[in-house]
Write a protein that holds these residues in place. Structure first.
Motif: not given
Length: 299
Positions: A115-119
């Motif tokens: 899961t990616r959320d921004g940095d």
């Protein structure tokens, strides 16, 4: 919860892979650190067909030495192979295929989800895998260099990089438990399953050590705009820091960049005087007055 999943094969309870007159063979998957050392040992110059084949041969031999155990007839324990050079090709192929099957089974058991959320990147594994969720963050330049510096050196006068050590250090510096935020030690990272270690390394490199050179070179060769090229051009032309250049109004930055390119193309030797001012000069970092008056008309 222990971040390292138990191996899909405990060495003591692993099934025999193949029985031959010389004994029973068993494949035991290495942890991620062991796998990186196998890859490091296989790395050569890789030049030409012969060089590439030599790399493959070293990889196969490294795998057999680290992952295969043999129990001779009458022996109670399995032990690493004393030699692999004379192993028949069909046996080596069978052991390699078994290793590939076990790696695939280990990866499927982990069932990694990213899961990616921004940095911020979070990796989660299957509920029954025994692996906690892990969170990665981008490193500062100083933090990344602290990971790399201890793994650089000279070997017989030739520059050398301990790639395995650097990757382990990079992942350890970037990764914490998603719950509680405890950082992982390098020994913990090295002991991770191969599939999890490789996934963490990919994400850590993307966050803190991306291979941007090929992309930038392609855009530069094609004459296409790229934000990193524009930023570097402004810094070099006007003596600005990246933060100062990025704080400029976008239209101003574009005009100044175009002006710098035109001045450079015309062969002008004019260098912004600001770049030669002492570091403590309060005017350092301001845009060169003359070029500002020429280019910046509406702020």
């Amino acid at each position: 919860m222990d971040p390292a999943a138990p191996s899909t094969q405990a060495e003591a309870g692993a099934p025999d892979t193949l029985c031959r007159p010389e004994g029973a063979y068993r494949v035991v998957l290495p942890d991620w650190g062991g796998w990186l050392r196998i890859l490091d040992g296989a790395a050569g110059d890789g030049d030409g067909e012969d060089g590439a084949q030599a790399d493959v041969d070293r990889l196969l031999q490294g795998w057999l030495r680290r992952a295969v155990r043999l129990r001779p007839p009458g022996a109670a324990e399995f032990a690493p192979l004393a030699s692999v050079a004379a192993m028949p090709a069909d046996l080596a192929d069978a052991l390699l295929a078994e290793g590939a099957r076990l790696f695939d089974a280990e990866a499927r058991a982990l069932d990694l989800r990213v899961t990616r959320d921004g940095d911020t990147v979070v990796l989660r594994c299957a509920a029954g895998s025994g692996v906690s969720a892990l969170r990665l963050r981008p490193l500062s330049l100083a933090e990344r260099n602290a990971c790399l510096r201890p793994h650089l050196g000279l070997v017989d006068g030739v520059p050398s990089v301990d790639a395995a050590g650097y990757e382990i250090a990079l992942v350890a510096a970037s990764t914490v438990l998603a719950e509680g935020g405890r950082a992982l030690g390098r020994a913990e990272v090295a002991a991770l399953p191969v599939a999890l270690g490789e996934a963490l390394a990919r994400e850590a490199r993307a966050l803190s050590d991306p291979d941007a050179a090929a992309e930038i070179e392609a855009f530069l060769a094609a004459g296409l705009p790229h934000p990193d090229i524009e930023l570097a051009g402004l810094c070099l032309a006007y003596g600005l820091s990246p933060a100062e250049a990025e704080a400029l109004p976008a239209a101003t930055a574009r005009r100044l960049g175009a002006a710098a390119q035109l001045v450079g193309a015309a062969g002008s030797a004019a260098t912004p005087a600001i770049a030669n001012r002492p570091p403590d000069d309060p005017g350092r970092g301001a845009l060169p007055d003359t070029l500002t008056r020429i280019v910046v008309r509406d702020g």
